[in-house]
Design a protein around this motif. Structure first.
Motif, PDB file in Angstrom:
ATOM      1  N   VAL A 111      36.952  29.776  44.546  1.00 11.25           N
ATOM      2  CA  VAL A 111      36.157  30.988  44.347  1.00 11.25           C
ATOM      3  C   VAL A 111      37.039  32.141  43.890  1.00 11.25           C
ATOM      4  O   VAL A 111      36.688  32.884  42.966  1.00 11.25           O
ATOM      5  CB  VAL A 111      35.403  31.337  45.650  1.00 11.25           C
ATOM      6  CG1 VAL A 111      34.928  32.771  45.628  1.00 11.25           C
ATOM      7  CG2 VAL A 111      34.236  30.393  45.845  1.00 11.25           C
ATOM      8  N   LEU A 112      38.226  32.290  44.514  1.00  8.68           N
ATOM      9  CA  LEU A 112      39.138  33.363  44.116  1.00  8.68           C
ATOM     10  C   LEU A 112      39.589  33.171  42.674  1.00  8.68           C
ATOM     11  O   LEU A 112      39.656  34.113  41.887  1.00  8.68           O
ATOM     12  CB  LEU A 112      40.360  33.395  45.036  1.00  8.68           C
ATOM     13  CG  LEU A 112      40.133  33.802  46.488  1.00  8.68           C
ATOM     14  CD1 LEU A 112      41.442  33.747  47.256  1.00  8.68           C
ATOM     15  CD2 LEU A 112      39.529  35.190  46.600  1.00  8.68           C
ATOM     16  N   LEU A 113      39.890  31.917  42.315  1.00  6.08           N
ATOM     17  CA  LEU A 113      40.419  31.635  40.981  1.00  6.08           C
ATOM     18  C   LEU A 113      39.396  31.865  39.873  1.00  6.08           C
ATOM     19  O   LEU A 113      39.741  32.317  38.796  1.00  6.08           O
ATOM     20  CB  LEU A 113      40.892  30.182  40.919  1.00  6.08           C
ATOM     21  CG  LEU A 113      42.333  29.908  41.306  1.00  6.08           C
ATOM     22  CD1 LEU A 113      42.588  28.420  41.304  1.00  6.08           C
ATOM     23  CD2 LEU A 113      43.290  30.597  40.354  1.00  6.08           C
ATOM     24  N   ILE A 114      38.137  31.548  40.158  1.00  9.71           N
ATOM     25  CA  ILE A 114      37.131  31.635  39.092  1.00  9.71           C
ATOM     26  C   ILE A 114      36.677  33.082  38.854  1.00  9.71           C
ATOM     27  O   ILE A 114      36.189  33.429  37.782  1.00  9.71           O
ATOM     28  CB  ILE A 114      35.916  30.716  39.394  1.00  9.71           C
ATOM     29  CG1 ILE A 114      34.969  30.612  38.197  1.00  9.71           C
ATOM     30  CG2 ILE A 114      35.145  31.174  40.595  1.00  9.71           C
ATOM     31  CD1 ILE A 114      35.575  29.873  37.051  1.00  9.71           C
ATOM     32  N   SER A 115      36.862  33.932  39.862  1.00 10.44           N
ATOM     33  CA  SER A 115      36.312  35.295  39.793  1.00 10.44           C
ATOM     34  C   SER A 115      36.642  36.083  38.522  1.00 10.44           C
ATOM     35  O   SER A 115      35.749  36.725  37.970  1.00 10.44           O
ATOM     36  CB  SER A 115      36.748  36.093  41.021  1.00 10.44           C
ATOM     37  OG  SER A 115      36.261  35.471  42.173  1.00 10.44           O
ATOM     38  N   PRO A 116      37.901  36.079  38.038  1.00  9.48           N
ATOM     39  CA  PRO A 116      38.183  36.904  36.858  1.00  9.48           C
ATOM     40  C   PRO A 116      37.270  36.614  35.685  1.00  9.48           C
ATOM     41  O   PRO A 116      36.989  37.496  34.876  1.00  9.48           O
ATOM     42  CB  PRO A 116      39.627  36.536  36.508  1.00  9.48           C
ATOM     43  CG  PRO A 116      40.225  36.092  37.776  1.00  9.48           C
ATOM     44  CD  PRO A 116      39.118  35.425  38.548  1.00  9.48           C
ATOM     45  N   PHE A 117      36.777  35.377  35.596  1.00 13.58           N
ATOM     46  CA  PHE A 117      35.975  35.029  34.426  1.00 13.58           C
ATOM     47  C   PHE A 117      34.682  35.829  34.345  1.00 13.58           C
ATOM     48  O   PHE A 117      34.131  36.030  33.269  1.00 13.58           O
ATOM     49  CB  PHE A 117      35.656  33.529  34.434  1.00 13.58           C
ATOM     50  CG  PHE A 117      35.074  33.071  33.135  1.00 13.58           C
ATOM     51  CD1 PHE A 117      35.868  32.987  32.011  1.00 13.58           C
ATOM     52  CD2 PHE A 117      33.734  32.762  33.020  1.00 13.58           C
ATOM     53  CE1 PHE A 117      35.346  32.606  30.805  1.00 13.58           C
ATOM     54  CE2 PHE A 117      33.197  32.363  31.814  1.00 13.58           C
ATOM     55  CZ  PHE A 117      34.004  32.280  30.698  1.00 13.58           C
ATOM     56  N   PHE A 118      34.179  36.305  35.483  1.00 13.77           N
ATOM     57  CA  PHE A 118      32.887  36.995  35.475  1.00 13.77           C
ATOM     58  C   PHE A 118      33.014  38.503  35.375  1.00 13.77           C
ATOM     59  O   PHE A 118      32.017  39.217  35.416  1.00 13.77           O
ATOM     60  CB  PHE A 118      32.092  36.607  36.721  1.00 13.77           C
ATOM     61  CG  PHE A 118      31.796  35.144  36.789  1.00 13.77           C
ATOM     62  CD1 PHE A 118      30.898  34.581  35.904  1.00 13.77           C
ATOM     63  CD2 PHE A 118      32.429  34.332  37.694  1.00 13.77           C
ATOM     64  CE1 PHE A 118      30.633  33.229  35.930  1.00 13.77           C
ATOM     65  CE2 PHE A 118      32.173  32.977  37.741  1.00 13.77           C
ATOM     66  CZ  PHE A 118      31.274  32.424  36.857  1.00 13.77           C
ATOM     67  N   VAL A 119      34.238  39.002  35.270  1.00 14.58           N
ATOM     68  CA  VAL A 119      34.442  40.443  35.113  1.00 14.58           C
ATOM     69  C   VAL A 119      34.089  40.834  33.681  1.00 14.58           C
ATOM     70  O   VAL A 119      34.538  40.184  32.738  1.00 14.58           O
ATOM     71  CB  VAL A 119      35.905  40.805  35.417  1.00 14.58           C
ATOM     72  CG1 VAL A 119      36.190  42.248  35.076  1.00 14.58           C
ATOM     73  CG2 VAL A 119      36.205  40.532  36.882  1.00 14.58           C
ATOM     74  N   MET A 120      33.266  41.878  33.507  1.00 14.85           N
ATOM     75  CA  MET A 120      32.879  42.202  32.135  1.00 14.85           C
ATOM     76  C   MET A 120      34.093  42.692  31.338  1.00 14.85           C
ATOM     77  O   MET A 120      34.966  43.366  31.881  1.00 14.85           O
ATOM     78  CB  MET A 120      31.726  43.198  32.086  1.00 14.85           C
ATOM     79  CG  MET A 120      31.959  44.535  32.719  1.00 14.85           C
ATOM     80  SD  MET A 120      30.652  45.709  32.300  1.00 14.85           S
ATOM     81  CE  MET A 120      29.286  45.116  33.224  1.00 14.85           C
ATOM     82  N   PRO A 121      34.171  42.319  30.040  1.00 14.54           N
ATOM     83  CA  PRO A 121      35.366  42.618  29.249  1.00 14.54           C
ATOM     84  C   PRO A 121      35.767  44.094  29.282  1.00 14.54           C
ATOM     85  O   PRO A 121      36.954  44.398  29.340  1.00 14.54           O
ATOM     86  CB  PRO A 121      34.951  42.206  27.832  1.00 14.54           C
ATOM     87  CG  PRO A 121      33.909  41.183  28.030  1.00 14.54           C
ATOM     88  CD  PRO A 121      33.187  41.533  29.291  1.00 14.54           C
ATOM     89  N   ALA A 122      34.790  44.994  29.271  1.00  5.83           N
ATOM     90  CA  ALA A 122      35.133  46.417  29.268  1.00  5.83           C
ATOM     91  C   ALA A 122      35.865  46.796  30.554  1.00  5.83           C
ATOM     92  O   ALA A 122      36.867  47.515  30.525  1.00  5.83           O
ATOM     93  CB  ALA A 122      33.866  47.252  29.100  1.00  5.83           C
ATOM     94  N   VAL A 123      35.396  46.294  31.683  1.00  6.81           N
ATOM     95  CA  VAL A 123      36.045  46.592  32.964  1.00  6.81           C
ATOM     96  C   VAL A 123      37.432  45.952  33.006  1.00  6.81           C
ATOM     97  O   VAL A 123      38.403  46.573  33.443  1.00  6.81           O
ATOM     98  CB  VAL A 123      35.188  46.094  34.147  1.00  6.81           C
ATOM     99  CG1 VAL A 123      35.990  46.116  35.442  1.00  6.81           C
ATOM    100  CG2 VAL A 123      33.946  46.952  34.287  1.00  6.81           C
ATOM    101  N   TRP A 191      44.378  36.292  31.643  1.00  9.82           N
ATOM    102  CA  TRP A 191      43.950  36.383  33.044  1.00  9.82           C
ATOM    103  C   TRP A 191      42.478  36.008  33.169  1.00  9.82           C
ATOM    104  O   TRP A 191      42.072  35.279  34.069  1.00  9.82           O
ATOM    105  CB  TRP A 191      44.175  37.815  33.554  1.00  9.82           C
ATOM    106  CG  TRP A 191      43.607  38.083  34.904  1.00  9.82           C
ATOM    107  CD1 TRP A 191      44.064  37.579  36.085  1.00  9.82           C
ATOM    108  CD2 TRP A 191      42.490  38.916  35.224  1.00  9.82           C
ATOM    109  NE1 TRP A 191      43.297  38.055  37.120  1.00  9.82           N
ATOM    110  CE2 TRP A 191      42.323  38.879  36.621  1.00  9.82           C
ATOM    111  CE3 TRP A 191      41.620  39.700  34.462  1.00  9.82           C
ATOM    112  CZ2 TRP A 191      41.321  39.587  37.282  1.00  9.82           C
ATOM    113  CZ3 TRP A 191      40.632  40.399  35.116  1.00  9.82           C
ATOM    114  CH2 TRP A 191      40.483  40.335  36.497  1.00  9.82           C
ATOM    115  N   PHE A 196      38.536  29.671  33.243  1.00  9.08           N
ATOM    116  CA  PHE A 196      37.658  28.800  32.450  1.00  9.08           C
ATOM    117  C   PHE A 196      38.363  27.473  32.161  1.00  9.08           C
ATOM    118  O   PHE A 196      37.788  26.389  32.366  1.00  9.08           O
ATOM    119  CB  PHE A 196      37.297  29.531  31.156  1.00  9.08           C
ATOM    120  CG  PHE A 196      36.623  28.687  30.115  1.00  9.08           C
ATOM    121  CD1 PHE A 196      35.326  28.265  30.287  1.00  9.08           C
ATOM    122  CD2 PHE A 196      37.299  28.330  28.962  1.00  9.08           C
ATOM    123  CE1 PHE A 196      34.711  27.488  29.320  1.00  9.08           C
ATOM    124  CE2 PHE A 196      36.698  27.560  27.997  1.00  9.08           C
ATOM    125  CZ  PHE A 196      35.400  27.131  28.179  1.00  9.08           C
TER     126      PHE A 196
END
Lengths: 312, 278
Positions: A111-123, A191, A196
């Motif tokens: 769960v920790l590892l996959i999280s960055p993928f869902f951060v919106m590109p602008a953020v 990052w 993915f």
């Protein structure tokens, strides 16, 4: 009565919508790329509206090919995409192999590892360029400042002071220049997309032949040769897919470039198209056609690979 | 089992520790953003308050005042929800027909749909602006964003639904036909209840993609329909002035989506690789 007609009717809305979406804007781009079309020109006001009488033939293409910006943007696009691919594939394989076996808390690690993928590109871009990479107030600046302070203090220490007074002051790297802001983009996108790659390689590792592996262990194969001769060949296809999907996504990288490098010259093709589109629509359209050609070269290979598994 | 036991205990422990360290490094930027969001703007840039500080909710309470957060969030919710619904409404019948009545053209149609996804958005930037601004007059409206977000996600949605529907035995649908159920009845009474899980996770993934989209939402809006992507993009370079409040609004923009994402990891593989990796 309508064994044939109903299925066709059901597909019509989706097909027609996508057809419109693809043909009309792309057709217009193609048309604009062959005419003189600028938004502001006081001397030649007739160029400010699209018309066949402003036909320019391949003039826009020649203009684009002769501009230094274009070649820099192509080179920079390829550099950024290539570096991201290299980073995500290597990190992705290593991490996927690392977490492939069960261990305590594996679910949380995933769960920790996959999280960055869902951060919106602008953020993603705003977070990295300000809070982390800023040379003064971000973690980058604070960490280098902290190291310098530590060295300053050690210089007055009794025995080792003499040694540390030879050390220079460290300078934090600024990620706002042309070249370094490309590095910033590479870091933040790597990052975001490594998760993915990890996810896909992990899915694929689950289907690895365990019996073959056990046989190899019984034969005394080392961990490295197991990886080299069993795991890596097994990952060949997923690697190809990760590379192609990411190549297509990152060739149209936009938000990160826009946020990190506005005005400092670090441009890629989509950014250059945006710049041209502020005035010279003809050049923007010609550049767009080049971008389509570049994406298509990759897409053909990708579609061919997917097509093979489609009807299984 | 004997073989598994050969891996030494120390080896397993160090492997697990290393995995945890890697995971924490990857999560650190998100953790840092959330941590910074509880600092005042002044504290956020002081080295002495790096990890230990007096937490404050001020940044969250002032989000409306500082950034008009809720207006942008509402736009994101409206466009993403309706785009997802519209995509499903168009995608479900299409995928249904392809899965249960495939023709010789089905494969080609699916591949062609995917190829539209591979068109670089920037190539059609000016025509889209021109069409929506000067010709249709729908620039900067929710309607426009809903349509555009639907169209860019339609190929993935059709694709994912198709792979789910293919798993359903054809006999069940045939049986429905024998009982005299019409097409609408088949979809409503048989297909949707059976494929409910697949449809839900497709919808979830589609929603996430809509929410995070950052090309068209930035280029086709100014104020009226501007989403959270546009809000963050507009506040991109604060030079250390507003780290606290910017972190809060960023965390509020990505928090719900990251949590949603945790629930559809598996579907992500399928959705993004178009079923080519299983």
């Amino acid at each position: 009565m309508s064994d044939r007609r109903i299925p066709r009717l059901l597909q019509t809305p989706a097909v027609v919508l996508l057809l419109i979406w693809m043909l009309i804007p792309l057709g217009m781009t193609l048309y604009f790329s062959f005419i003189r079309y600028v938004l502001n020109n006081l001397r030649r006001p007739e160029w400010t509206s699209p018309s066949l009488s402003n036909w320019r033939g391949v003039g826009n293409y020649e203009f684009v090919l002769n501009s230094k910006d274009f070649w820099f943007a192509v080179q920079n696009s390829l550099f950024i995409v290539g570096s991201i691919l290299f980073g995500t594939v290597i990190l992705g394989i290593l991490i996927a192999v690392l977490i492939n076996k069960t261990f305590p808390g594996r679910g949380i690690v995933r769960v920790l590892l996959i999280s960055p993928f869902f951060v919106m590109p602008a953020v993603n871009a705003v977070l990295w360029i300000n809070m982390i990479l800023d040379p003064v107030l971000g973690l980058n600046g604070l960490a280098v400042g902290g190291i310098n302070n530590l060295i300053d203090n050690l210089q007055t220490a009794p025995v080792v002071g003499g040694f540390f007074s030879l050390w220079p002051e460290f300078e934090p790297i600024s990620f706002r220049a042309t070249q370094t802001s490309a590095y910033a983009v590479i870091i933040m996108v790597t990052w975001q997309w490594t998760p993915f790659a990890v996810l896909i390689f992990m899915t694929s590792l689950q289907s690895e032949d365990q019996q073959q592996k056990e046989a190899a262990i019984l034969d005394g194969a080392s961990a490295w040769s197991q990886f080299r001769f069993l795991t890596l060949p097994h990952l060949g296809r997923p690697i190809a897919i990760v590379v192609m999907i990411q190549a297509i996504f990152h060739l149209s990288l936009y938000a990160e470039i826009e946020i990190v490098s506005r005005g400092n010259g670090n441009k890629n093709l989509p950014y250059l198209i945006g710049e041209f589109a502020n005035n010279n629509i003809g050049a923007a359209s010609a550049t767009g056609i080049f971008a389509v050609i570049l994406a298509n070269i990759i897409a053909i290979f990708l579609l061919r690979m997917i097509g093979k598994t489609l009807m299984e | 089992m004997a073989i598994v036991a050969q891996t030494s205990r120390a080896g397993r422990i160090s492997r697990a520790t290393f995995a945890w360290i890697v995971a924490l490094i990857f999560f650190f930027p998100i953790f840092w953003m959330v941590l910074t969001s509880f600092k005042t703007d002044a504290d956020a840039v002081k080295p002495e308050f790096l990890f230990f500080f007096t937490p404050t909710l001020e940044n969250y309470l002032n989000m409306t005042e500082n950034y008009d957060y809720w207006r942008f969030a509402t736009n994101s919710v409206i466009t993403s929800v309706f785009a997802t619904l519209f995509t499903l409404a168009v995608g479900i019948p299409c995928a249904y027909a392809m899965a249960f009545n495939p023709s010789r053209a089905t494969k080609d149609v699916l591949m062609w749909m995917l190829s539209t996804k591979m068109l670089p958005a920037a190539a059609v930037l000016y025509p889209m602006t021109f069409l929506t601004k000067n010709f249709l007059g729908i620039y900067d409206t929710h309607f426009l964003l809903i349509i555009v977000l639907s169209l860019i996600n339609l190929p993935i949605v059709v694709w994912m639904l198709f792979t789910y529907f293919k798993e359903i035995p054809k006999e069940i649908i045939e049986a429905g036909k024998m009982d005299g159920v019409n097409t609408w009845g088949e979809v409503k009474e048989i297909l949707i209840p059976l494929a409910w899980g697949g449809i839900a996770s497709t919808a979830l993934l589609c929603f996430i993609f809509c929410w995070n989209e950052a090309y068209w939402t930035v280029r086709l809006t100014t104020t009226e329909a501007a989403t959270l992507s546009k809000l963050i993009e507009g506040n991109r370079a604060p030079e250390g002035l507003f780290f606290g409040r910017l972190s809060a609004v960023s965390a509020a923009a990505v928090g719900p989506i990251v949590v949603l994402g945790w629930f559809c990891q598996k579907q992500l593989v399928q959705g993004l690789t178009f079923g080519a990796v299983k």
